[in-house]
Motif scaffolding. Structure first.
Motif, PDB file in Angstrom:
ATOM      1  N   ILE A 150       1.940   7.130   5.010  1.00 37.89           N
ATOM      2  CA  ILE A 150       1.644   5.996   4.136  1.00 37.89           C
ATOM      3  C   ILE A 150       2.381   4.743   4.623  1.00 37.89           C
ATOM      4  N   LYS A 151       3.632   4.905   5.030  1.00 40.59           N
ATOM      5  CA  LYS A 151       4.406   3.758   5.515  1.00 40.59           C
ATOM      6  C   LYS A 151       3.777   3.169   6.767  1.00 40.59           C
ATOM      7  N   GLN A 152       3.329   4.031   7.666  1.00 39.24           N
ATOM      8  CA  GLN A 152       2.666   3.550   8.885  1.00 39.24           C
ATOM      9  C   GLN A 152       1.385   2.791   8.544  1.00 39.24           C
ATOM     10  N   LYS A 153       0.631   3.340   7.584  1.00 38.79           N
ATOM     11  CA  LYS A 153      -0.618   2.685   7.186  1.00 38.79           C
ATOM     12  C   LYS A 153      -0.340   1.341   6.498  1.00 38.79           C
ATOM     13  N   ALA A 154       0.769   1.267   5.779  1.00 39.16           N
ATOM     14  CA  ALA A 154       1.109   0.024   5.086  1.00 39.16           C
ATOM     15  C   ALA A 154       1.430  -1.099   6.056  1.00 39.16           C
ATOM     16  N   GLU A 155       1.776  -0.734   7.282  1.00 42.66           N
ATOM     17  CA  GLU A 155       2.080  -1.724   8.312  1.00 42.66           C
ATOM     18  C   GLU A 155       0.858  -2.024   9.170  1.00 42.66           C
ATOM     19  N   SER A 156      -0.296  -1.589   8.705  1.00 42.68           N
ATOM     20  CA  SER A 156      -1.538  -1.813   9.441  1.00 42.68           C
ATOM     21  C   SER A 156      -1.870  -3.291   9.515  1.00 42.68           C
ATOM     22  N   GLU A 157      -2.611  -3.656  10.532  1.00 40.70           N
ATOM     23  CA  GLU A 157      -3.024  -5.056  10.685  1.00 40.70           C
ATOM     24  C   GLU A 157      -4.097  -5.425   9.671  1.00 40.70           C
ATOM     25  N   ASP A 158      -4.815  -4.428   9.143  1.00 35.22           N
ATOM     26  CA  ASP A 158      -5.851  -4.673   8.151  1.00 35.22           C
ATOM     27  C   ASP A 158      -5.180  -4.946   6.803  1.00 35.22           C
ATOM     28  N   ALA A 159      -5.155  -6.199   6.397  1.00 33.48           N
ATOM     29  CA  ALA A 159      -4.414  -6.595   5.201  1.00 33.48           C
ATOM     30  C   ALA A 159      -4.927  -5.903   3.948  1.00 33.48           C
ATOM     31  N   GLN A 160      -6.242  -5.770   3.816  1.00 37.80           N
ATOM     32  CA  GLN A 160      -6.803  -5.160   2.617  1.00 37.80           C
ATOM     33  C   GLN A 160      -6.416  -3.679   2.541  1.00 37.80           C
ATOM     34  N   GLN A 161      -6.564  -2.999   3.672  1.00 42.06           N
ATOM     35  CA  GLN A 161      -6.196  -1.583   3.698  1.00 42.06           C
ATOM     36  C   GLN A 161      -4.695  -1.418   3.471  1.00 42.06           C
ATOM     37  N   ALA A 162      -3.896  -2.278   4.092  1.00 40.99           N
ATOM     38  CA  ALA A 162      -2.443  -2.181   3.965  1.00 40.99           C
ATOM     39  C   ALA A 162      -2.008  -2.344   2.520  1.00 40.99           C
ATOM     40  N   SER A 163      -2.706  -3.161   1.771  1.00 38.06           N
ATOM     41  CA  SER A 163      -2.307  -3.405   0.381  1.00 38.06           C
ATOM     42  C   SER A 163      -2.410  -2.144  -0.460  1.00 38.06           C
ATOM     43  N   TYR A 164      -3.404  -1.290  -0.177  1.00 38.85           N
ATOM     44  CA  TYR A 164      -3.539  -0.035  -0.910  1.00 38.85           C
ATOM     45  C   TYR A 164      -2.323   0.863  -0.679  1.00 38.85           C
ATOM     46  N   PHE A 165      -1.912   0.933   0.567  1.00 39.99           N
ATOM     47  CA  PHE A 165      -0.794   1.801   0.906  1.00 39.99           C
ATOM     48  C   PHE A 165       0.531   1.234   0.410  1.00 39.99           C
ATOM     49  N   LYS A 166       0.639  -0.087   0.355  1.00 38.54           N
ATOM     50  CA  LYS A 166       1.845  -0.689  -0.212  1.00 38.54           C
ATOM     51  C   LYS A 166       1.949  -0.370  -1.703  1.00 38.54           C
TER      52      LYS A 166
END
Length: 223
Positions: A150-166
């Motif tokens: 989840i932490k790795q996904k939260a650092e994704s370049e895709d802002a919308q996707q990253a927001s879910y994981f944050k």
């Protein structure tokens, strides 16, 4: 001489096979190893084994309690000694969980910055995992592994996707409860994946301490 030595046959984790295979193994042990110079030791979760055997012996019986009792009778007939390892007392279980938390202090603190969340997570392990030490360790490691992803996904370049994981990182106990449902009640989890309103309803009912509504949602999901 052969009769001066005893052969001991160990069968481990019999509770992890299908009901049909469990019964076949026990039948074969009785057939081929019921000898004076041979002893067999079978280990596994007795409740699972009794359920497996009961469903195999009386498949048309609707009562799970009756199937468990039939499986228990079958087991007692097979073994000269049918012994259940006593469950740990509450203090032993609490000390065990505390020790496992101490081994993972840094990782758990990163996932649960609030001590109250760590305490609540500990209470989940104590209450819902049937005093099974191995299952508790496995679930602890599952939680830490999932939060690494989840932490790795939260650092994704895709802002919308990253927001879910944050959001997931900000609500770790919600993630824990989801993974507990997956671990302990897979059919309900599969339905929640297809219909997120089930989880939303459950979380709202839990927040409001509405136990009757929790039961209603689960009963509807079982249908």
């Amino acid at each position: 001489k052969c009769n001066e030595n005893k052969i001991v046959v160990f069968v481990d984790d019999l509770d992890r096979v299908t009901p049909e295979m469990a019964r076949d193994v026990l039948d074969n042990l009785c057939t081929f190893f019921d000898k004076k110079d041979i002893t067999f030791v079978v280990t596994g979760d007795h409740t699972v084994l009794e359920g497996h055997l009961g469903r195999s012996l009386i498949p048309d019986e609707e009562s799970s309690a009756a199937q468990l009792e039939e499986g228990r009778r079958f087991m007692k007939k097979i073994f000269n000694v049918y012994w259940r390892l006593p469950l740990p007392i509450k203090k032993e279980l609490q000390d065990f969980i505390k020790g496992e938390f101490e081994k993972r202090t840094e990782a758990l603190s990163a996932v649960f910055p609030q001590e109250s969340d760590r305490t609540m997570f500990s209470s989940y392990l104590e209450k819902y995992f049937e005093s099974n030490f191995r299952q508790i360790i496995r679930f602890l490691d599952t939680i830490l592994f999932n939060f690494q992803i989840i932490k790795q996904k939260a650092e994704s370049e895709d802002a919308q996707q990253a927001s879910y994981f944050k959001d997931m990182l900000a609500n770790p106990l919600l993630v824990v409860r989801m993974l507990m449902i997956q671990e302990l009640c897979a059919p309900l989890f599969d339905k929640m994946v297809r219909d997120v309103s089930i989880l939303q309803g459950l979380e709202y009912a839990v927040e409001k301490k509405n136990t009757s509504n929790v039961k209603q949602i689960i009963d509807q999901s079982d249908g």
